[in-house]
Design an enzyme around this catalytic site. Structure first.
Site, PDB file in Angstrom:
ATOM      1  N   GLU A  45     -59.830  17.978  26.760  1.00 21.47           N
ATOM      2  CA  GLU A  45     -60.076  18.448  28.120  1.00 21.47           C
ATOM      3  C   GLU A  45     -58.976  19.404  28.582  1.00 21.47           C
ATOM      4  O   GLU A  45     -57.791  19.156  28.367  1.00 21.47           O
ATOM      5  CB  GLU A  45     -60.157  17.232  29.045  1.00 21.47           C
ATOM      6  CG  GLU A  45     -60.608  17.515  30.451  1.00 21.47           C
ATOM      7  CD  GLU A  45     -60.853  16.250  31.249  1.00 21.47           C
ATOM      8  OE1 GLU A  45     -61.438  16.344  32.343  1.00 21.47           O
ATOM      9  OE2 GLU A  45     -60.446  15.150  30.792  1.00 21.47           O
ATOM     10  N   LYS A 114     -67.881  19.998  34.531  1.00 16.50           N
ATOM     11  CA  LYS A 114     -67.842  18.535  34.577  1.00 16.50           C
ATOM     12  C   LYS A 114     -68.659  18.043  35.762  1.00 16.50           C
ATOM     13  O   LYS A 114     -68.533  18.555  36.872  1.00 16.50           O
ATOM     14  CB  LYS A 114     -66.387  18.069  34.687  1.00 16.50           C
ATOM     15  CG  LYS A 114     -66.160  16.597  34.439  1.00 16.50           C
ATOM     16  CD  LYS A 114     -64.667  16.287  34.342  1.00 16.50           C
ATOM     17  CE  LYS A 114     -64.384  14.842  33.995  1.00 16.50           C
ATOM     18  NZ  LYS A 114     -62.937  14.576  33.846  1.00 16.50           N
ATOM     19  N   CYS A 175     -64.998  13.686  29.433  1.00 15.51           N
ATOM     20  CA  CYS A 175     -64.148  12.550  29.768  1.00 15.51           C
ATOM     21  C   CYS A 175     -64.851  11.486  30.598  1.00 15.51           C
ATOM     22  O   CYS A 175     -65.600  10.672  30.083  1.00 15.51           O
ATOM     23  CB  CYS A 175     -62.865  13.032  30.440  1.00 15.51           C
ATOM     24  SG  CYS A 175     -61.523  11.806  30.387  1.00 15.51           S
ATOM     25  N   PRO A 355     -26.768   3.548  29.034  1.00 14.47           N
ATOM     26  CA  PRO A 355     -25.878   2.411  29.293  1.00 14.47           C
ATOM     27  C   PRO A 355     -26.450   1.169  28.605  1.00 14.47           C
ATOM     28  O   PRO A 355     -27.525   0.694  28.987  1.00 14.47           O
ATOM     29  CB  PRO A 355     -25.911   2.270  30.822  1.00 14.47           C
ATOM     30  CG  PRO A 355     -26.472   3.561  31.326  1.00 14.47           C
ATOM     31  CD  PRO A 355     -27.396   4.040  30.262  1.00 14.47           C
ATOM     32  N   LEU A 356     -25.770   0.676  27.590  1.00 18.26           N
ATOM     33  CA  LEU A 356     -26.280  -0.428  26.777  1.00 18.26           C
ATOM     34  C   LEU A 356     -25.540  -1.708  27.157  1.00 18.26           C
ATOM     35  O   LEU A 356     -24.355  -1.873  26.860  1.00 18.26           O
ATOM     36  CB  LEU A 356     -26.083  -0.110  25.283  1.00 18.26           C
ATOM     37  CG  LEU A 356     -26.634  -1.115  24.284  1.00 18.26           C
ATOM     38  CD1 LEU A 356     -28.142  -1.267  24.423  1.00 18.26           C
ATOM     39  CD2 LEU A 356     -26.282  -0.677  22.850  1.00 18.26           C
ATOM     40  N   SER A 357     -26.241  -2.622  27.813  1.00 19.44           N
ATOM     41  CA  SER A 357     -25.597  -3.828  28.344  1.00 19.44           C
ATOM     42  C   SER A 357     -25.655  -5.012  27.391  1.00 19.44           C
ATOM     43  O   SER A 357     -24.986  -6.013  27.622  1.00 19.44           O
ATOM     44  CB  SER A 357     -26.267  -4.219  29.658  1.00 19.44           C
ATOM     45  OG  SER A 357     -27.588  -4.681  29.429  1.00 19.44           O
ATOM     46  N   GLY A 358     -26.495  -4.926  26.362  1.00 16.91           N
ATOM     47  CA  GLY A 358     -26.664  -6.067  25.470  1.00 16.91           C
ATOM     48  C   GLY A 358     -27.753  -7.021  25.916  1.00 16.91           C
ATOM     49  O   GLY A 358     -27.911  -8.095  25.348  1.00 16.91           O
ATOM     50  N   GLY A 359     -28.531  -6.647  26.950  1.00 21.68           N
ATOM     51  CA  GLY A 359     -29.656  -7.448  27.407  1.00 21.68           C
ATOM     52  C   GLY A 359     -30.962  -6.954  26.831  1.00 21.68           C
ATOM     53  O   GLY A 359     -31.012  -5.946  26.109  1.00 21.68           O
ATOM     54  N   VAL A 360     -32.047  -7.630  27.180  1.00 22.89           N
ATOM     55  CA  VAL A 360     -33.368  -7.308  26.634  1.00 22.89           C
ATOM     56  C   VAL A 360     -33.802  -5.897  27.006  1.00 22.89           C
ATOM     57  O   VAL A 360     -34.318  -5.143  26.172  1.00 22.89           O
ATOM     58  CB  VAL A 360     -34.413  -8.346  27.123  1.00 22.89           C
ATOM     59  CG1 VAL A 360     -35.834  -7.856  26.861  1.00 22.89           C
ATOM     60  CG2 VAL A 360     -34.185  -9.690  26.429  1.00 22.89           C
ATOM     61  N   ASP A 361     -33.580  -5.501  28.254  1.00 22.35           N
ATOM     62  CA  ASP A 361     -34.110  -4.221  28.723  1.00 22.35           C
ATOM     63  C   ASP A 361     -33.437  -3.022  28.063  1.00 22.35           C
ATOM     64  O   ASP A 361     -34.098  -2.161  27.484  1.00 22.35           O
ATOM     65  CB  ASP A 361     -33.978  -4.131  30.243  1.00 22.35           C
ATOM     66  CG  ASP A 361     -34.835  -5.160  30.953  1.00 22.35           C
ATOM     67  OD1 ASP A 361     -35.863  -5.554  30.387  1.00 22.35           O
ATOM     68  OD2 ASP A 361     -34.472  -5.569  32.067  1.00 22.35           O
ATOM     69  N   SER A 362     -32.119  -2.933  28.168  1.00 16.81           N
ATOM     70  CA  SER A 362     -31.440  -1.785  27.566  1.00 16.81           C
ATOM     71  C   SER A 362     -31.562  -1.806  26.044  1.00 16.81           C
ATOM     72  O   SER A 362     -31.644  -0.751  25.399  1.00 16.81           O
ATOM     73  CB  SER A 362     -29.964  -1.748  27.982  1.00 16.81           C
ATOM     74  OG  SER A 362     -29.269  -2.892  27.527  1.00 16.81           O
TER      75      SER A 362
END
Length: 735
Positions: A45, A114, A175, A355-362
């Site tokens: 499209e 369309k 579409c 910014p890498l924090s060591g958590g799941v998200d980053s």
């Protein structure tokens, strides 16, 4: 008599307003289609101008440049002796239409507008286009002079018509017409149209690929025929990602398909179809034939051309194939990575800063970048010259070739652990281990000096020094001290993003990546203009639950053992003081709800269109095994209070890859106010009244059971239990 035809559906990674690049990709797709033996080529499209031009469709320049591109296509020798249709905007009698333009050997055959536009989800098509409402009617369209100079045509048909060749008939859907309850493919097939082409701009959502496939298959299951579905791929300048999946279906079965995700800009998928298979399939369905005999015909535009060959006996038709659906974890691994790649190579920047924090998200964001690097290396090994060209352009090294994903990740991704006095050694270690395993250029910093400097300015101006709640401060002081840490991280992120390539001896700058998930955005669990503020966010439309599942998948797919510890650690912002070196703050405790509950709230709010009372009504039954009606009511009210208080944060939400159906993105997908009456008085009273009513009904039910038991067993304790329940319930209602 010829009976076999080879057709081509094209997946193109177009870019809004990139007329030169879009033209080159269309020409490449036509060339590849011809080399594969196709005599009919269709594409996605609005492929000439790009789908997401949005308010540029109000500008006459967009239409001018689209016609200029069509001139180049008509003149190109590549387009000789092949029937082609392309997608572009067209203005007819001062009305703008989203159209397919079919042409053959320097002659325009038909302009098909369309007829059903899409206005849900991320789509706003009626803002720019109008529907063609004249059923099975055509009009004269007066061509621009630049087109007439090439085609020697002054007018061509525009409207709801089909193309008749020597051997078959071709019709069109665009579409949304496939998704609509009154799809055009049924009346088209009843009129003898054997090939139906759909140029589409369908974007990706998690777990939704099967919807398109089922619709394409069903389009030819009831009434037979061949259905050609061509879709866009990539990020053409928006939050959405077009995920390809171009395919061909014949008589209810998929016979050929393209990739769902990929880095190549042009993918041509062909299929050889036996027209007699379509005719026999339709002929045996007697009820269909009786209906077709009375079907109102479409205008037919004849073109003196045959898609088949009298000597086509050597051609092998495509047999049905099994569609392999990707898991949600695979979709997260591939889709956002491809979106990042498009954004990076088109932004002119040299890589990413995270910014890498060591958590799941980053960590999820870092793994998605690593997935991008993996896909790049795999594509280069397969000989994809465009991918290699783009890598070298980003690196400003004309002779560079990546050796492996880790080596490439080291050049494209800079990660930084931004520690404060409230950070733990465990999160620092987890961040360092993950960075080492994916190969990113990683370093830690301390932000305390900057935080103390900001607090020093405040103290100098006011004579007061805020302290944390754990040290005797009030909630306002506590929150302010957390927010200043988060905002300092954002400032430092942009400082390092602008200068790290200078430090490393390379030109350019880095894009700052955000890593706030969709649930945190929904709850407003973020600081405005903190480190959730970034240039783009690949996980901003993905739930915490899905991100955890993705990390389990990534641990094995990319051999990243450090993800095990990251998954086991409780999510925490680490903005409050530690106790004996241990974390005292967790996200779910701060939010007052679990991530699983947030996902439920989000789905009901957006996908199922629930206000506070409707949400309570559904959850009071769904959660009846773990919560009383009063507890459900309090959870729902707490969510809507938080939602109202924090909705304003969505106005500055970092542009995020769209994935979940309940994304709260204020800018496009979730058009709701950003200023609410926080107390929801009327709505919450309705919930409270329902809780009272349910309590009365339960008391009546328990009393009745107790009365029946007391008649047969005078010593039964049920009567006492009923009395106790009533007392407690009344106390609850008063509270």
């Amino acid at each position: 008599m010829g009976r076999k035809v080879t057709v081509a559906v094209c997946t193109l990674n177009q870019w809004a307003l990139d007329f030169e690049g879009n033209l080159n990709r269309i020409l490449q797709s036509i060339q590849e289609a011809k080399e594969l033996g196709a005599l009919y080529r269709t594409g996605p499209e609005l492929e000439i101008c790009g789908y997401s031009c949005e308010d540029h469709f109000h500008e006459s320049d967009t239409y001018l440049h689209s016609w200029q591109v069509l001139v180049e296509l008509l003149k190109s020798p590549t387009c000789k002796d092949i029937l082609i249709d392309v997608g572009m905007p067209v203005q007819h009698r001062n009305v703008s239409y989203n159209c397919r333009v079919a042409f053959f050997n320097r002659k325009i055959i038909l302009i098909r507008p369309k007829m059903i536009l899409c206005d849900d989800g991320n789509y706003r098509e009626t803002r720019w286009f109008s529907c063609w409402t004249k059923d099975r009617q055509i009009e004269d369209f007066y061509l621009p002079r630049m087109i007439t100079a090439v085609t020697n045509q002054s007018t061509v048909p525009i409207g709801d018509a089909v193309i008749s060749t020597r051997d078959t008939c071709i019709g069109f859907e665009i579409c949304e017409e496939l998704w609509n309850p009154q799809s055009r493919h049924i009346p088209l097939s009843l009129d003898g149209v054997e090939i139906i082409s759909n140029g589409s701009g369908s974007y990706m959502e998690l777990r939704k690929a099967y919807v398109t496939v089922d619709l394409v298959k069903s389009a030819t299951f009831k009434s037979g025929g061949a259905y050609l579905f061509s879709n866009l791929r990539g990020c053409d300048g928006q939050r959405i990602y077009f995920n390809g999946c171009s395919c061909v279906a014949v008589n209810g079965e998929i016979v050929s398909r393209g990739q769902q995700f990929g880095l190549i800009d042009v993918e041509v998928t062909t299929a050889t179809i036996d027209l007699e298979d379509i005719r026999s399939y339709r002929a045996k369905n007697r009820s269909r034939c009786h209906l077709a005999a009375s079907n109102k015909p479409f205008p037919r535009i004849y073109v003196d051309f045959s898609l088949s060959d009298d000597e086509d006996i050597h051609l092998t038709t495509n047999p049905p194939i099994q569609w392999h659906y990707l898991s949600p974890e695979e979709e997260i691994s591939l889709g956002p990575a491809c979106w990042l790649w498009d954004y990076l190579r088109r932004s002119g920047q040299g890589g990413f800063f995270l910014p890498l924090s060591g958590g799941v998200d980053s960590s999820s964001t870092a793994c998605i970048v690593f997935s991008m690097c993996t896909q790049i290396c795999e594509a280069i090994k397969k000989g994809e010259s465009q991918v290699l060209y783009d890598v070298r352009k980003i690196m400003c090294q004309p002779d560079y070739t990546p050796s492996d994903p880790m080596e490439l990740c080291n050049k494209l991704l800079v990660t930084c652990y931004m520690a404060s006095e409230n950070s733990s050694r465990e999160t620092k270690q987890r961040a360092s281990q993950l960075a080492s395993q994916i190969g990113s250029y990683h370093f830690p910093i301390l932000i305390d000096t900057a935080v103390n400097a900001a607090l020093g300015i405040f103290t100098a101006a006011t004579g007061l020094l805020p302290i944390f709640k754990s040290k005797g401060g009030c909630p306002r002081q506590n929150l302010a001290l957390q927010n200043i840490q988060a905002r300092i991280r954002m400032v430092l992120s942009y400082l390092f993003a602008q200068l790290m390539l200078w430090v490393r001896g390379r030109p350019g700058g880095l894009l700052v990546l955000g890593s706030s998930n969709v649930d945190e955005a929904l709850r407003g669990y973020m600081t405005k203009y903190d480190c959730s503020s970034a240039d783009i966010n690949p996980i901003g439309g993905i739930s915490k639950t899905d991100l955890k599942s993705f990390l389990y998948y990534a641990k094995n797919r990319f051999f990243l053992p450090s993800l095990s510890e990251i998954l086991e650690a409780p999510p925490t912002a680490e903005l409050e003081p530690l106790a004996d070196g241990q974390i005292t703050q967790t996200d779910e405790q701060d939010m007052g709800m679990t991530y699983a509950e947030l996902s439920e709230f989000g789905t009901l709010r957006k996908t199922y269109k629930c206000g506070p009372y409707s949400m309570f009504e559904k959850l009071v039954h769904k959660w009846s095994d773990k919560c009383t009606p009063k507890e459900v009511a309090e959870k729902v009210k707490h969510f809507f209070r938080c939602y109202a208080i924090n909705r304003h944060k969505m106005t500055v939400l970092t542009p995020s890859y769209h994935a979940e159906t309940y994304s709260p993105d204020d800018n496009r997908f979730d058009l709701r106010p950003f200023l609410y009456r926080v107390h929801w008085n009327w709505q919450f009273k309705t919930i409270d009244d329902a809780v009272i009513q349910m309590s009365k009904e339960k008391r009546t039910s328990v009393s009745r059971v107790g009365y029946e038991q007391s008649k047969t067993n005078p010593n039964s304790p049920t009567t006492t239990l009923s009395s106790s329940f009533t007392k407690n319930d009344r106390q609850g209602v008063l509270i």
